[in-house]
Design an enzyme around this catalytic site. Sequence first.
Site, PDB file in Angstrom:
ATOM      1  N   ARG A   7      51.932  22.278  17.021  1.00 52.13           N
ATOM      2  CA  ARG A   7      52.928  21.542  16.248  1.00 52.13           C
ATOM      3  C   ARG A   7      52.344  20.579  15.215  1.00 52.13           C
ATOM      4  O   ARG A   7      52.534  20.730  14.017  1.00 52.13           O
ATOM      5  CB  ARG A   7      53.841  20.753  17.204  1.00 52.13           C
ATOM      6  CG  ARG A   7      54.579  21.606  18.231  1.00 52.13           C
ATOM      7  CD  ARG A   7      55.607  22.506  17.587  1.00 52.13           C
ATOM      8  NE  ARG A   7      56.513  23.064  18.580  1.00 52.13           N
ATOM      9  CZ  ARG A   7      57.495  23.917  18.308  1.00 52.13           C
ATOM     10  NH1 ARG A   7      57.682  24.318  17.066  1.00 52.13           N
ATOM     11  NH2 ARG A   7      58.276  24.388  19.272  1.00 52.13           N
ATOM     12  N   LYS A  32      54.368  11.000  22.133  1.00 52.32           N
ATOM     13  CA  LYS A  32      55.299  10.388  23.063  1.00 52.32           C
ATOM     14  C   LYS A  32      54.995  10.859  24.476  1.00 52.32           C
ATOM     15  O   LYS A  32      54.512  11.971  24.652  1.00 52.32           O
ATOM     16  CB  LYS A  32      56.758  10.665  22.681  1.00 52.32           C
ATOM     17  CG  LYS A  32      57.085  12.107  22.362  1.00 52.32           C
ATOM     18  CD  LYS A  32      57.460  13.092  23.335  1.00 52.32           C
ATOM     19  CE  LYS A  32      57.463  13.245  24.735  1.00 52.32           C
ATOM     20  NZ  LYS A  32      56.882  14.488  25.254  1.00 52.32           N
ATOM     21  N   ALA A  36      49.155  19.518  19.875  1.00 53.37           N
ATOM     22  CA  ALA A  36      48.394  19.336  18.638  1.00 53.37           C
ATOM     23  C   ALA A  36      48.169  20.681  17.961  1.00 53.37           C
ATOM     24  O   ALA A  36      48.344  20.828  16.738  1.00 53.37           O
ATOM     25  CB  ALA A  36      47.071  18.650  18.929  1.00 53.37           C
ATOM     26  N   TRP A  37      47.760  21.685  18.738  1.00 53.82           N
ATOM     27  CA  TRP A  37      47.475  23.009  18.193  1.00 53.82           C
ATOM     28  C   TRP A  37      48.726  23.669  17.620  1.00 53.82           C
ATOM     29  O   TRP A  37      48.707  24.247  16.523  1.00 53.82           O
ATOM     30  CB  TRP A  37      46.874  23.878  19.289  1.00 53.82           C
ATOM     31  CG  TRP A  37      46.556  25.281  18.886  1.00 53.82           C
ATOM     32  CD1 TRP A  37      47.376  26.380  18.963  1.00 53.82           C
ATOM     33  CD2 TRP A  37      45.331  25.762  18.318  1.00 53.82           C
ATOM     34  NE1 TRP A  37      46.735  27.497  18.503  1.00 53.82           N
ATOM     35  CE2 TRP A  37      45.473  27.151  18.097  1.00 53.82           C
ATOM     36  CE3 TRP A  37      44.112  25.146  17.995  1.00 53.82           C
ATOM     37  CZ2 TRP A  37      44.454  27.933  17.562  1.00 53.82           C
ATOM     38  CZ3 TRP A  37      43.093  25.937  17.462  1.00 53.82           C
ATOM     39  CH2 TRP A  37      43.274  27.308  17.249  1.00 53.82           C
ATOM     40  N   ARG A  86      36.423  16.096  25.072  1.00 47.06           N
ATOM     41  CA  ARG A  86      35.325  15.950  26.025  1.00 47.06           C
ATOM     42  C   ARG A  86      34.398  17.151  25.981  1.00 47.06           C
ATOM     43  O   ARG A  86      33.247  17.076  26.392  1.00 47.06           O
ATOM     44  CB  ARG A  86      35.888  15.763  27.437  1.00 47.06           C
ATOM     45  CG  ARG A  86      36.632  14.446  27.644  1.00 47.06           C
ATOM     46  CD  ARG A  86      37.261  14.407  29.023  1.00 47.06           C
ATOM     47  NE  ARG A  86      38.204  15.507  29.221  1.00 47.06           N
ATOM     48  CZ  ARG A  86      38.751  15.844  30.378  1.00 47.06           C
ATOM     49  NH1 ARG A  86      38.434  15.172  31.463  1.00 47.06           N
ATOM     50  NH2 ARG A  86      39.596  16.863  30.458  1.00 47.06           N
ATOM     51  N   LEU A 131      46.273  12.802  23.753  1.00 49.79           N
ATOM     52  CA  LEU A 131      45.684  12.808  25.090  1.00 49.79           C
ATOM     53  C   LEU A 131      46.782  12.797  26.150  1.00 49.79           C
ATOM     54  O   LEU A 131      47.957  12.558  25.838  1.00 49.79           O
ATOM     55  CB  LEU A 131      44.797  11.567  25.250  1.00 49.79           C
ATOM     56  CG  LEU A 131      43.572  11.500  24.340  1.00 49.79           C
ATOM     57  CD1 LEU A 131      42.918  10.123  24.430  1.00 49.79           C
ATOM     58  CD2 LEU A 131      42.570  12.585  24.692  1.00 49.79           C
ATOM     59  N   THR A 154      63.497  20.169  19.768  1.00 50.36           N
ATOM     60  CA  THR A 154      62.287  20.753  19.180  1.00 50.36           C
ATOM     61  C   THR A 154      62.634  22.036  18.424  1.00 50.36           C
ATOM     62  O   THR A 154      62.106  23.113  18.729  1.00 50.36           O
ATOM     63  CB  THR A 154      61.231  21.050  20.269  1.00 50.36           C
ATOM     64  OG1 THR A 154      61.801  21.919  21.265  1.00 50.36           O
ATOM     65  CG2 THR A 154      60.756  19.774  20.937  1.00 50.36           C
ATOM     66  N   ASP A 209      57.763  13.221  30.268  1.00 49.46           N
ATOM     67  CA  ASP A 209      57.519  14.343  29.373  1.00 49.46           C
ATOM     68  C   ASP A 209      58.790  14.833  28.689  1.00 49.46           C
ATOM     69  O   ASP A 209      58.763  15.150  27.497  1.00 49.46           O
ATOM     70  CB  ASP A 209      56.883  15.495  30.147  1.00 49.46           C
ATOM     71  CG  ASP A 209      56.350  16.570  29.222  1.00 49.46           C
ATOM     72  OD1 ASP A 209      55.379  16.285  28.492  1.00 49.46           O
ATOM     73  OD2 ASP A 209      56.905  17.684  29.206  1.00 49.46           O
TER      74      ASP A 209
END
Length: 342
Positions: A25, A103, A22-23, A44, A80, A263, A183
């Site tokens: 891409r 994904k 998230a940070w 959290r 997550l 990527t 992954d």
Amino acid sequence: MSAADSATAPVRIGVLGAASVAWRRMLPALAAAAGVEITALASRELARATRFTDRFGGVPVRGYAELLARPDVDAVYLALPNGLHHRWAAAALRAGKHVLGEKPLTTEAAATADLLRLAGQRNLVLRENFTPAHHPMHGVVRDLLAAGRLGALRHLTGSFCFPPLPGGDVRYRADLGGGALLDAGVYPLRLAQLLLGDEDRLEVSGAVLRIDPASGVDVSGSALLATRSGVIVTAEFGFEHSYASRYQLWGAAARLAVDRAFTPPPEHRPVLRIDEQDHTEELVLAAADQYACTATAFAVAVRAARSGAPATAPDAAATLRTAELVDEIRATARRITVPGSG
């Protein structure tokens, strides 16, 4: 909201999870996308959420349920760990939120089918964040195949591997859906579907998974598949290698290779190398940001659904089939304990 307003109003995104992807891409892409507004991010740990919102905007929220209850969130980007995807994607859909899920969308086919069914019942957009599908280079490769540039296709090999991760990385957590197949392995599997088409159905013929006894997860592997028309597909994946992100198509007349395939950085200009018996050609393509393309496509789909258009994902069948292939690989794979571990 009127249909006209729905078509132009910003898509207000809430983010579940403060993950590295998230940070690095997706949040830069979402923050820069036209018609998208990041309104909240939940973690959290409030301090971790605040670090993200300081950079990308929005309100930091402690707890995922709290974010889903917010009226200023139209859609959720789910970042997550894999093992939490189904639970929180389902909760988001039940809360009336559209979902862009990292994904793999879930860790098994039954859970993926459940989410697709839930989204369909509510006419909500549900997309698996498989960003390579939005990079134009793969469309160029499909066109070359269709035009017969390689002759009849015989073999497709896809490889996505990278060096070992830090010991505490979530991808070594079996209870959170870790492992190299989920992954990294899903990349060559989905790429094969993208290039070959789901009508020529891929089926698993065999697989090997290398298991780390300390964590219990697969740290690398290889799968052998074939289409009903006889094209052989090999998928190589893992996080105990030197880096590789590539695929090769081998036909009766020529061979095509693509490096930095899954990527690529936004500024990277892909090179398609075509080798024939006595001739080599390189096609240099324009750079493209697959993350920005993904963010834009999701926002467009959400606005269309708000205006009353069907929200069914065009790649829903491919998303489900990828999950089924993962299940089949797990069920048939020979498991080898990594030597020197444990």
